[in-house]
Design a protein around this motif. Structure first.
Motif, PDB file in Angstrom:
ATOM      1  N   GLN A  49      23.587  33.333   4.129  1.00  0.00           N
ATOM      2  CA  GLN A  49      23.703  32.676   5.423  1.00  0.00           C
ATOM      3  C   GLN A  49      23.800  31.165   5.291  1.00  0.00           C
ATOM      4  OE1 GLN A  49      21.231  34.160   8.625  1.00  0.00           O
ATOM      5  NE2 GLN A  49      20.775  32.079   9.241  1.00  0.00           N
ATOM      6  N   GLY A  50      23.324  30.623   4.168  1.00  0.00           N
ATOM      7  CA  GLY A  50      23.279  29.180   4.021  1.00  0.00           C
ATOM      8  C   GLY A  50      24.491  28.637   3.274  1.00  0.00           C
ATOM      9  N   VAL A  51      24.234  27.881   2.209  1.00  0.00           N
ATOM     10  CA  VAL A  51      25.308  27.266   1.435  1.00  0.00           C
ATOM     11  C   VAL A  51      25.917  28.318   0.523  1.00  0.00           C
ATOM     12  CG1 VAL A  51      25.865  25.462  -0.223  1.00  0.00           C
ATOM     13  CG2 VAL A  51      24.150  25.031   1.534  1.00  0.00           C
ATOM     14  N   ARG A  52      27.185  28.618   0.752  1.00  0.00           N
ATOM     15  CA  ARG A  52      27.815  29.729   0.029  1.00  0.00           C
ATOM     16  C   ARG A  52      28.287  29.344  -1.358  1.00  0.00           C
ATOM     17  NH1 ARG A  52      31.562  31.126   5.144  1.00  0.00           N
ATOM     18  NH2 ARG A  52      31.255  28.870   5.380  1.00  0.00           N
ATOM     19  N   ASP A  53      28.725  28.106  -1.540  1.00  0.00           N
ATOM     20  CA  ASP A  53      29.208  27.655  -2.844  1.00  0.00           C
ATOM     21  C   ASP A  53      28.035  27.105  -3.639  1.00  0.00           C
ATOM     22  OD1 ASP A  53      30.445  26.633  -5.044  1.00  0.00           O
ATOM     23  OD2 ASP A  53      31.628  25.130  -3.981  1.00  0.00           O
ATOM     24  N   THR A  54      27.549  27.870  -4.590  1.00  0.00           N
ATOM     25  CA  THR A  54      26.419  27.435  -5.406  1.00  0.00           C
ATOM     26  C   THR A  54      26.838  27.075  -6.822  1.00  0.00           C
ATOM     27  OG1 THR A  54      25.888  29.742  -5.948  1.00  0.00           O
ATOM     28  CG2 THR A  54      24.756  28.762  -4.060  1.00  0.00           C
ATOM     29  N   ALA A  55      28.120  26.784  -7.010  1.00  0.00           N
ATOM     30  CA  ALA A  55      28.592  26.354  -8.328  1.00  0.00           C
ATOM     31  C   ALA A  55      28.012  24.984  -8.673  1.00  0.00           C
ATOM     32  CB  ALA A  55      30.118  26.289  -8.335  1.00  0.00           C
ATOM     33  N   ASP A  56      27.948  24.670  -9.951  1.00  0.00           N
ATOM     34  CA  ASP A  56      27.442  23.370 -10.376  1.00  0.00           C
ATOM     35  C   ASP A  56      28.234  22.249  -9.709  1.00  0.00           C
ATOM     36  OD1 ASP A  56      25.649  24.707 -11.945  1.00  0.00           O
ATOM     37  OD2 ASP A  56      26.609  24.249 -13.855  1.00  0.00           O
ATOM     38  N   PHE A  57      27.561  21.124  -9.492  1.00  0.00           N
ATOM     39  CA  PHE A  57      28.123  20.014  -8.725  1.00  0.00           C
ATOM     40  C   PHE A  57      28.273  18.805  -9.639  1.00  0.00           C
ATOM     41  CE2 PHE A  57      27.827  16.288  -5.946  1.00  0.00           C
ATOM     42  CZ  PHE A  57      28.722  16.626  -4.938  1.00  0.00           C
ATOM     43  N   THR A  58      29.451  18.173  -9.598  1.00  0.00           N
ATOM     44  CA  THR A  58      29.686  16.952 -10.362  1.00  0.00           C
ATOM     45  C   THR A  58      29.577  15.758  -9.430  1.00  0.00           C
ATOM     46  OG1 THR A  58      31.128  18.100 -11.927  1.00  0.00           O
ATOM     47  CG2 THR A  58      31.276  15.692 -11.847  1.00  0.00           C
ATOM     48  N   VAL A  59      28.681  14.850  -9.766  1.00  0.00           N
ATOM     49  CA  VAL A  59      28.383  13.705  -8.912  1.00  0.00           C
ATOM     50  C   VAL A  59      29.481  12.661  -9.027  1.00  0.00           C
ATOM     51  CG1 VAL A  59      26.760  11.823  -8.473  1.00  0.00           C
ATOM     52  CG2 VAL A  59      25.905  14.096  -9.120  1.00  0.00           C
ATOM     53  N   ASP A  60      29.960  12.200  -7.874  1.00  0.00           N
ATOM     54  CA  ASP A  60      30.925  11.105  -7.816  1.00  0.00           C
ATOM     55  C   ASP A  60      30.244   9.951  -7.090  1.00  0.00           C
ATOM     56  OD1 ASP A  60      33.091   9.418  -7.672  1.00  0.00           O
ATOM     57  OD2 ASP A  60      34.168  10.578  -6.155  1.00  0.00           O
ATOM     58  N   SER A  99      19.174  29.994  -4.989  1.00  0.00           N
ATOM     59  CA  SER A  99      18.975  31.027  -3.970  1.00  0.00           C
ATOM     60  C   SER A  99      18.340  30.443  -2.714  1.00  0.00           C
ATOM     61  CB  SER A  99      18.106  32.166  -4.521  1.00  0.00           C
ATOM     62  OG  SER A  99      16.812  31.690  -4.847  1.00  0.00           O
ATOM     63  N   SER A 100      17.565  29.368  -2.849  1.00  0.00           N
ATOM     64  CA  SER A 100      16.905  28.786  -1.681  1.00  0.00           C
ATOM     65  C   SER A 100      17.869  28.024  -0.784  1.00  0.00           C
ATOM     66  CB  SER A 100      15.767  27.860  -2.121  1.00  0.00           C
ATOM     67  OG  SER A 100      16.255  26.767  -2.867  1.00  0.00           O
ATOM     68  N   ILE A 101      18.983  27.541  -1.323  1.00  0.00           N
ATOM     69  CA  ILE A 101      19.985  26.913  -0.462  1.00  0.00           C
ATOM     70  C   ILE A 101      20.971  27.945   0.065  1.00  0.00           C
ATOM     71  CG2 ILE A 101      19.786  24.662  -1.561  1.00  0.00           C
ATOM     72  CD1 ILE A 101      22.411  25.238  -3.020  1.00  0.00           C
ATOM     73  N   ASN A 102      21.119  29.037  -0.670  1.00  0.00           N
ATOM     74  CA  ASN A 102      21.950  30.134  -0.192  1.00  0.00           C
ATOM     75  C   ASN A 102      21.309  30.797   1.013  1.00  0.00           C
ATOM     76  OD1 ASN A 102      22.622  33.345  -0.569  1.00  0.00           O
ATOM     77  ND2 ASN A 102      24.387  32.021  -0.974  1.00  0.00           N
ATOM     78  N   ASN A 103      19.976  30.932   0.976  1.00  0.00           N
ATOM     79  CA  ASN A 103      19.192  31.159   2.184  1.00  0.00           C
ATOM     80  C   ASN A 103      19.590  32.404   2.966  1.00  0.00           C
ATOM     81  OD1 ASN A 103      17.229  30.583   3.959  1.00  0.00           O
ATOM     82  ND2 ASN A 103      18.446  29.165   5.188  1.00  0.00           N
ATOM     83  N   GLY A 104      19.005  33.535   2.605  1.00  0.00           N
ATOM     84  CA  GLY A 104      19.433  34.786   3.207  1.00  0.00           C
ATOM     85  C   GLY A 104      18.749  35.175   4.486  1.00  0.00           C
TER      86      GLY A 104
END
Length: 637
Positions: free
Chosen positions: A208-219, A182-187
């Motif tokens: 208002q912030g990062v809309r895609d908060t799905a889990d991230f796979t590191v490459d 929620s802190s990166i989604n940032n309302g």
């Protein structure tokens, strides 16, 4: 004592600090509530040029989120400035500018941002020229958005960074630490104005912030302990991120530096160490040691413990340790600091300098870490005892209002105070009683060579309005308008001065109302200093109502001279020397004095001084009056 003969050519913008009234050399209309004045400084070689305006200049973008490559307005909140010299001689090099913000943008990418551009020097005017470029990905133009979204995942609040003194490699820091999605989604965060709506109609809407908060796979095949791992989206924030400024794209997130609230960093002249600043309380002094100089993908990340048999303790490179680095630092008893922000190196000596910005009452933030084994930096323990406390976290009363600049000696592995902020005030003085120089919460930092001498370049960022961090008239209460009238200043400090105090600072400029001053990056030819004005008041006239990057030119024309205080016989008579003067005036004894102009208007009061700096005054006749009523005429050249 050494004196830098410099005259600032800057202009008053609204109700400013008495000690920093002069800001930019343009005729502008101040708000109706203020009385503008213009002051023309004679003889100064310095000039100012605006290079890059956030929210106005257009950046070239890559294909992002299903949108075609194109262009859009640059993000704002300019912070770090990096410079990559052009070794081929086709230009001076590439400028990299961070945007310390998180908001959504379909073309730039959600989260933070960064802009790069190439500059050359106009041989006739001496100004910098932003050059047209064509990048390998086909983008053409002057300003280019750094592509994070399609390379390493979005970034968050690109704040400080690293600009290598060895080869111009650039890293951007993701500062404000994030604890959940929620802190990166940032309302609620607003990019353009911390107290109002954001730009381009975004406003203060939800998501208002990062809309895609799905889990991230590191490459990241260069980091086997993280490569292929799936992490929460917020855990992919708060890393140092290396970029290629020439092609405006991200290279890698440095998962091997640990996940921290990074602000600044610097590369040692031998290209073996990266020293890292963490903007936190407690903050830890961190370094990465490369196995092979210049290859920062393999090596060890370490934390500083001043009281250890070995001063640097390695944190093993595992996914769990890197994701929760601060806990590992506490567990090994690392030394605690109070918001280490920017870090720089003096290439001439190898000494490392960092700003410790401070916090009003940091004790409660330190207490749990202290109980778990971390230790206080010695200068904080000493300051606490001076304040009548047994240690800095007692009863939440330890104060660190102004911060300081620290020095780390790689040879002795000792940290010392280079200059303390302040002086302390329980109640903010009025402009008439404000000291001629006051250092509040140093943040941005660099080293600049001027006339073959090394100077620290120190940027202010105010943690608050109270305790004399600005004159009373600049506080919300004093202004009486319910808005911030903050102004931050830019100083030089001669690195050969031992036991430096705020009286040794040389003021260069200040920002428009409401803005933080940051960036402070010299060009490699030594002629210019690049500076950012971040989040200014929206009431300022254009372009000073936007974050912007500007250049101060003419540093190659400045002269550093040895100036020793004259031997003035102390007595009852009020004597000053030299008179006429260009910059400094020495008094025959320590005393209180007031400065008046030729019309009899009191301009400034100096308390308990033996010398004053009048370099910012226009040439003319002035009068100094001491506490006994004695008056002498002063001629300012």
């Amino acid at each position: 004592m050494r004196s830098l003969y410099i005259l600032s050519l800057l202009i008053l913008l609204g109700a400013s600090q008495a000690s920093a009234q002069l800001v930019f050399p343009f005729e502008i209309d101040a708000p109706a509530d203020y009385t503008p004045r213009r002051v023309v400084m004679p003889g100064s070689p310095l000039s100012l040029q605006v290079l890059f305006i956030g929210g106005t200049d257009m950046v070239q973008t890559t294909a992002t989120y299903g949108n075609e490559a194109g262009q859009t307005h640059a993000k704002e909140w300019h912070d770090f400035i990096g410079f990559t010299p052009d070794t081929d001689g086709g230009s001076l090099g590439w400028v990299s500018v961070n945007h310390e913000s998180i908001y959504r943008d379909d073309r730039i990418g959600d989260g933070g941002g960064m802009t790069t551009f190439r500059v050359k020097r106009d041989e006739i005017t001496g100004d910098l020229v932003v050059m047209d470029q064509t990048l390998e990905d086909g983008r053409k133009g002057k300003f280019f958005n750094v592509d994070f979204a399609n390379t390493v995942g979005e970034t968050g609040m690109n704040c400080g960074g690293i600009s290598s003194v060895v080869d111009g490699r650039i890293w951007t820091a993701e500062e404000w630490f994030r604890g959940d999605n929620s802190s990166i989604n940032n309302g609620s965060f607003s990019n353009n104005n911390p107290n109002g709506s954001g730009p381009y109609g975004i406003g203060s809407t939800t998501n208002q912030g990062v809309r895609d908060t799905a889990d991230f796979t590191v490459d990241a095949p260069e980091f086997p302990f993280m490569d292929g791992e799936t992490i929460r989206k917020y855990e992919n924030f708060n890393w140092m991120v290396e970029i290629d400024p020439r092609q405006a794209k991200a290279i890698r997130k440095q998962y091997n530096f640990g996940r921290q609230g990074f602000e600044g960093g610097t590369v040692s002249p031998d290209n073996k160490y990266i020293y890292l600043g963490v903007d936190d309380t407690p903050a830890f002094w961190v370094r990465f040691v490369a196995d092979t100089p210049g290859d920062f993908t393999k090596g060890e990340v370490q934390v500083f413990k001043h009281d250890g048999s070995q001063k640097w303790i390695t944190i093993s490179e595992t996914k769990a340790n890197m994701l929760d680095f601060s806990a590992q630092a506490i567990a090994v008893g690392a030394t605690m600091f109070d918001r280490i922000e920017w870090v720089t190196v003096d290439p001439a000596t190898g000494m490392i300098y960092m700003t410790e910005t401070g916090a009003d009452t940091p004790g409660s933030d330190w207490r749990a870490a202290r109980a778990a084994g971390a230790v206080y930096a010695p200068h904080h323990q000493a300051r606490a005892e001076e304040q009548g406390l047994t240690e800095p976290d007692v009863n939440d009363t330890y104060r660190d209002y102004y911060g300081r600049v620290l020095k780390y000696d790689p040879t002795t592995e000792e940290i010392s105070v280079q200059i303390e902020g302040g002086p302390f005030f329980a109640v903010s003085p009025t402009q008439a009683d404000y000291p001629s120089k006051h250092l509040s919460n140093p943040d941005g930092l660099n080293v600049m060579t001027i006339d073959d001498h090394q100077f620290l370049v120190i940027c202010e960022d105010l943690n608050g309005e109270t305790f004399g961090r600005m004159p009373f008239e600049n506080t919300s209460a004093g202004a009486g308008m319910g808005i911030r009238h903050r102004m931050c200043e830019l100083f030089l400090l001669d690195l050969e001065i031992e036991d430096a105090t705020t009286e040794d600072l040389i003021r260069i400029t200040a920002t428009p109302l409401g803005a933080e001053i940051t960036g402070a990056m010299p060009t490699p030819d030594g002629k210019s200093l690049l500076v950012n004005s971040q989040h200014p008041s929206g009431s300022n006239p254009f372009p000073f109502n936007h974050s912007l990057t500007f250049a101060i030119h003419g540093f190659d024309e400045l002269t550093v001279s040895n100036l020793t205080a004259p031997d003035i016989e102390e007595g009852d008579a009020f004597n000053i020397y030299p008179n006429p003067t260009l910059q400094e005036v020495f008094l025959n004894k320590v005393q209180d004095i007031a400065l008046y102009n030729a019309q009899g208007q009191r301009l400034q009061v100096y308390r308990n001084v033996s010398q004053i700096d009048v370099s910012l005054l226009p040439s003319g006749i002035y009068y100094l009056r001491n506490g006994e009523g004695q008056v002498v005429e002063l001629v300012k050249q």
